[in-house]
Design a protein around this motif. Structure first.
Motif, PDB file in Angstrom:
ATOM      1  N   GLU A 177     -11.314  -9.416  66.362  1.00  0.00           N
ATOM      2  CA  GLU A 177     -10.531  -8.722  66.965  1.00  0.00           C
ATOM      3  C   GLU A 177      -9.463  -7.867  66.189  1.00  0.00           C
ATOM      4  OE1 GLU A 177      -9.122 -11.596  70.460  1.00  0.00           O
ATOM      5  OE2 GLU A 177      -9.841 -13.023  68.902  1.00  0.00           O
ATOM      6  N   ILE A 178      -9.443  -8.284  64.833  1.00  0.00           N
ATOM      7  CA  ILE A 178      -8.599  -7.518  64.066  1.00  0.00           C
ATOM      8  C   ILE A 178      -9.193  -6.355  63.283  1.00  0.00           C
ATOM      9  CG2 ILE A 178      -6.935  -7.754  62.052  1.00  0.00           C
ATOM     10  CD1 ILE A 178      -6.851 -10.711  62.508  1.00  0.00           C
ATOM     11  N   ILE A 179     -10.638  -6.546  62.984  1.00  0.00           N
ATOM     12  CA  ILE A 179     -11.113  -5.585  62.313  1.00  0.00           C
ATOM     13  C   ILE A 179     -11.378  -4.125  63.106  1.00  0.00           C
ATOM     14  CG2 ILE A 179     -13.436  -4.773  61.207  1.00  0.00           C
ATOM     15  CD1 ILE A 179     -13.739  -7.899  60.453  1.00  0.00           C
ATOM     16  N   GLY A 180     -11.192  -2.963  62.620  1.00  0.00           N
ATOM     17  CA  GLY A 180     -11.127  -1.730  63.334  1.00  0.00           C
ATOM     18  C   GLY A 180      -9.897  -1.348  63.915  1.00  0.00           C
ATOM     19  N   ARG A 181      -8.797  -2.112  63.986  1.00  0.00           N
ATOM     20  CA  ARG A 181      -7.715  -1.895  64.514  1.00  0.00           C
ATOM     21  C   ARG A 181      -6.445  -1.309  63.463  1.00  0.00           C
ATOM     22  NH1 ARG A 181      -6.079  -5.380  69.678  1.00  0.00           N
ATOM     23  NH2 ARG A 181      -4.207  -3.611  69.622  1.00  0.00           N
ATOM     24  N   HIS A 182      -5.644  -0.708  63.895  1.00  0.00           N
ATOM     25  CA  HIS A 182      -4.463  -0.475  62.913  1.00  0.00           C
ATOM     26  C   HIS A 182      -3.166  -1.544  63.033  1.00  0.00           C
ATOM     27  CE1 HIS A 182      -6.178   3.511  63.193  1.00  0.00           C
ATOM     28  NE2 HIS A 182      -5.719   3.682  61.986  1.00  0.00           N
ATOM     29  N   GLU A 183      -2.702  -1.649  61.942  1.00  0.00           N
ATOM     30  CA  GLU A 183      -1.712  -2.768  62.049  1.00  0.00           C
ATOM     31  C   GLU A 183      -0.358  -2.425  63.186  1.00  0.00           C
ATOM     32  OE1 GLU A 183       0.972  -3.051  58.938  1.00  0.00           O
ATOM     33  OE2 GLU A 183       1.138  -0.806  58.417  1.00  0.00           O
ATOM     34  N   GLY A 184       0.078  -3.493  63.606  1.00  0.00           N
ATOM     35  CA  GLY A 184       1.432  -3.541  64.537  1.00  0.00           C
ATOM     36  C   GLY A 184       0.927  -3.948  66.041  1.00  0.00           C
ATOM     37  N   PHE A 185       0.013  -4.773  66.006  1.00  0.00           N
ATOM     38  CA  PHE A 185      -0.348  -5.227  67.427  1.00  0.00           C
ATOM     39  C   PHE A 185      -0.524  -6.612  67.496  1.00  0.00           C
ATOM     40  CE2 PHE A 185      -4.354  -4.961  64.604  1.00  0.00           C
ATOM     41  CZ  PHE A 185      -5.071  -6.309  65.051  1.00  0.00           C
ATOM     42  N   PHE A 186      -0.310  -7.115  68.814  1.00  0.00           N
ATOM     43  CA  PHE A 186      -0.403  -8.750  69.259  1.00  0.00           C
ATOM     44  C   PHE A 186      -1.899  -9.095  69.630  1.00  0.00           C
ATOM     45  CE2 PHE A 186       3.857  -7.131  69.925  1.00  0.00           C
ATOM     46  CZ  PHE A 186       4.779  -8.340  69.491  1.00  0.00           C
ATOM     47  N   LEU A 187      -2.247 -10.324  69.329  1.00  0.00           N
ATOM     48  CA  LEU A 187      -3.304 -10.887  69.856  1.00  0.00           C
ATOM     49  C   LEU A 187      -2.910 -12.245  70.577  1.00  0.00           C
ATOM     50  CD1 LEU A 187      -6.099 -10.393  66.926  1.00  0.00           C
ATOM     51  CD2 LEU A 187      -5.777  -9.217  69.069  1.00  0.00           C
ATOM     52  N   VAL A 188      -3.740 -12.724  71.674  1.00  0.00           N
ATOM     53  CA  VAL A 188      -3.280 -13.743  72.199  1.00  0.00           C
ATOM     54  C   VAL A 188      -4.509 -14.989  71.956  1.00  0.00           C
ATOM     55  CG1 VAL A 188      -3.067 -15.133  74.382  1.00  0.00           C
ATOM     56  CG2 VAL A 188      -2.112 -12.507  74.058  1.00  0.00           C
ATOM     57  N   THR A 189      -3.819 -16.064  71.358  1.00  0.00           N
ATOM     58  CA  THR A 189      -4.948 -17.216  70.966  1.00  0.00           C
ATOM     59  C   THR A 189      -5.487 -18.027  72.245  1.00  0.00           C
ATOM     60  OG1 THR A 189      -3.230 -18.843  71.140  1.00  0.00           O
ATOM     61  CG2 THR A 189      -3.432 -17.490  69.039  1.00  0.00           C
ATOM     62  N   ASN A 190      -6.486 -18.715  71.883  1.00  0.00           N
ATOM     63  CA  ASN A 190      -7.345 -19.250  72.946  1.00  0.00           C
ATOM     64  C   ASN A 190      -6.403 -20.247  73.619  1.00  0.00           C
ATOM     65  OD1 ASN A 190      -7.316 -21.021  70.458  1.00  0.00           O
ATOM     66  ND2 ASN A 190      -8.640 -22.487  71.565  1.00  0.00           N
ATOM     67  N   LYS A 191      -5.227 -20.592  73.165  1.00  0.00           N
ATOM     68  CA  LYS A 191      -4.139 -21.514  73.782  1.00  0.00           C
ATOM     69  C   LYS A 191      -2.839 -20.626  74.545  1.00  0.00           C
ATOM     70  CE  LYS A 191      -4.930 -25.500  71.015  1.00  0.00           C
ATOM     71  NZ  LYS A 191      -4.269 -26.390  69.915  1.00  0.00           N
ATOM     72  N   GLY A 192      -3.238 -19.391  74.411  1.00  0.00           N
ATOM     73  CA  GLY A 192      -2.208 -18.638  75.268  1.00  0.00           C
ATOM     74  C   GLY A 192      -0.884 -18.039  74.486  1.00  0.00           C
ATOM     75  N   HIS A 193      -0.717 -18.238  73.138  1.00  0.00           N
ATOM     76  CA  HIS A 193       0.161 -17.911  72.199  1.00  0.00           C
ATOM     77  C   HIS A 193       0.100 -16.679  71.718  1.00  0.00           C
ATOM     78  CE1 HIS A 193       2.280 -21.916  72.776  1.00  0.00           C
ATOM     79  NE2 HIS A 193       1.032 -22.377  72.976  1.00  0.00           N
ATOM     80  N   ARG A 194       1.045 -15.780  71.302  1.00  0.00           N
ATOM     81  CA  ARG A 194       0.832 -14.537  70.881  1.00  0.00           C
ATOM     82  C   ARG A 194       0.843 -14.616  69.304  1.00  0.00           C
ATOM     83  NH1 ARG A 194       5.189 -10.209  73.291  1.00  0.00           N
ATOM     84  NH2 ARG A 194       6.732 -11.845  72.374  1.00  0.00           N
ATOM     85  N   LEU A 195       0.120 -13.777  68.568  1.00  0.00           N
ATOM     86  CA  LEU A 195       0.104 -13.616  67.402  1.00  0.00           C
ATOM     87  C   LEU A 195       0.400 -12.300  66.944  1.00  0.00           C
ATOM     88  CD1 LEU A 195      -2.699 -15.789  66.077  1.00  0.00           C
ATOM     89  CD2 LEU A 195      -0.303 -16.491  66.336  1.00  0.00           C
ATOM     90  N   PHE A 196       1.174 -11.763  65.688  1.00  0.00           N
ATOM     91  CA  PHE A 196       1.411 -10.528  65.630  1.00  0.00           C
ATOM     92  C   PHE A 196       0.813  -9.915  64.220  1.00  0.00           C
ATOM     93  CE2 PHE A 196       4.604  -7.169  63.785  1.00  0.00           C
ATOM     94  CZ  PHE A 196       4.272  -6.299  64.860  1.00  0.00           C
ATOM     95  N   ILE A 197       0.023  -8.838  64.447  1.00  0.00           N
ATOM     96  CA  ILE A 197      -0.762  -8.763  63.183  1.00  0.00           C
ATOM     97  C   ILE A 197      -0.307  -7.237  62.197  1.00  0.00           C
ATOM     98  CG2 ILE A 197      -3.092  -8.223  62.418  1.00  0.00           C
ATOM     99  CD1 ILE A 197      -2.849 -10.789  64.326  1.00  0.00           C
TER     100      ILE A 197
END
Length: 291
Positions: free
Chosen positions: A68-88
């Motif tokens: 989900e991170i590979i191929g994207r530019h920095e500065g985005f959010f992902l949501v974990t399988n438990k519904g919490h946000r992570l900033f990359i």
């Protein structure tokens, strides 16, 4: 010990032969497999991740996939399988320094920033560093001097060199203007090439002053990073008694974060207190005897 005292410069390529991407190019590019990403949770806890297709970023708040991170530019959010946000992000220099794999203590980012400023390290400067350590200061110096400057690092401990070189390559990629000299700077000196700045992270920097005065241009800055006040006192006494040095000063920095919410603004419960002292002096011509 004799083996550690040999002066053994590690070779590095000429600048015009370097084909690796610059730090700026890497910062602007999308993540690829093998890159390092810094993942921050909602409480700003950080996780250093070396990206590998098919792997997971696992936190106590759940996981996301490296894909989900590979191929994207920095500065985005992902949501974990438990519904919490992570900033990359790509690792900011300060956070990358804190997370370095290392065999010795690094200079804390707040002190690195002040060291560069108070040593007046500028683009194109010729810098001698004494004490390679983890390589964090070397990388900070390389970023400051740019491609037209140079950094020569003297280190007596052969066992730390390879790890430090890897850290420098990670923190200051593509820098071809870094040379490492393996040897005892106390005994062997600092070479013969003229320097604009000297930065020392060794226990007894006063033992370097004669060698430093021999290679540092007049007006140049000698800067030392020291953990204890007794070390600082010894250095300052040597500097103030030697008419080859002027404007000697020493200080420490305390960093106090603040917490903000809708209803309050207050200091955090924990602060970054004493981490080390910075001492600086300017190389000068001896004053006239009648003054």
């Amino acid at each position: 010990m004799e083996g550690l005292r040999r002066r053994s410069p590690f070779s590095f390529p000429e600048r015009h032969t370097v084909t690796s991407p610059s730090e700026a190019d890497l910062k602007r590019a999308p993540f690829t497999e093998g890159d390092v990403a810094m993942v921050y949770d909602q409480r700003k806890r950080r996780y250093r991740v070396e990206l590998k297709s098919g792997a997971l970023v696992e936190t106590h708040l759940g996981y996301v996939t490296h894909d989900e991170i590979i191929g994207r530019h920095e500065g985005f959010f992902l949501v974990t399988n438990k519904g919490h946000r992570l900033f990359i992000l790509r690792p900011p220099f300060a956070d990358a320094v804190r997370e370095l794999p290392r065999q010795s203590q690094v200079i804390y980012p707040k002190d690195l920033a002040a060291l560069l400023m108070h040593a007046d390290v500028y683009p194109g400067a010729r810098v001698i560093e004494v004490g390679l350590g983890s390589g964090a200061a070397s990388a900070a110096l390389l970023r400051a001097v740019g491609p037209d400057g140079s950094v020569v690092s003297h280190e007596v401990r052969e066992e730390v060199v390879e790890a430090a070189r890897r850290n420098v390559a990670h923190l200051a990629p593509g820098a071809a203007n870094h040379r490492i000299v393996l040897g005892d700077a106390y005994a062997d000196g600092l070479g013969t090439d003229e320097a604009d700045r000297i930065v020392a992270d060794v226990p007894e920097p006063s033992r370097l002053l004669d060698a430093a005065a021999g290679v540092l241009r007049t007006g140049g800055v000698f800067a030392a990073y020291l953990p204890t006040v007794l070390q600082v006192h010894e250095l300052m006494m040597h500097l103030t008694r030697d008419d080859r040095w002027h404007m000697a000063e020493a200080f420490e920095l305390l960093e106090r974060p603040w917490h903000f919410s809708e209803t309050s603004a207050r200091p955090d419960h924990r602060m970054v207190g004493h981490t080390g002292f910075i001492a600086t002096a300017r190389r000068c011509e001896p004053p006239p005897r009648n003054m």
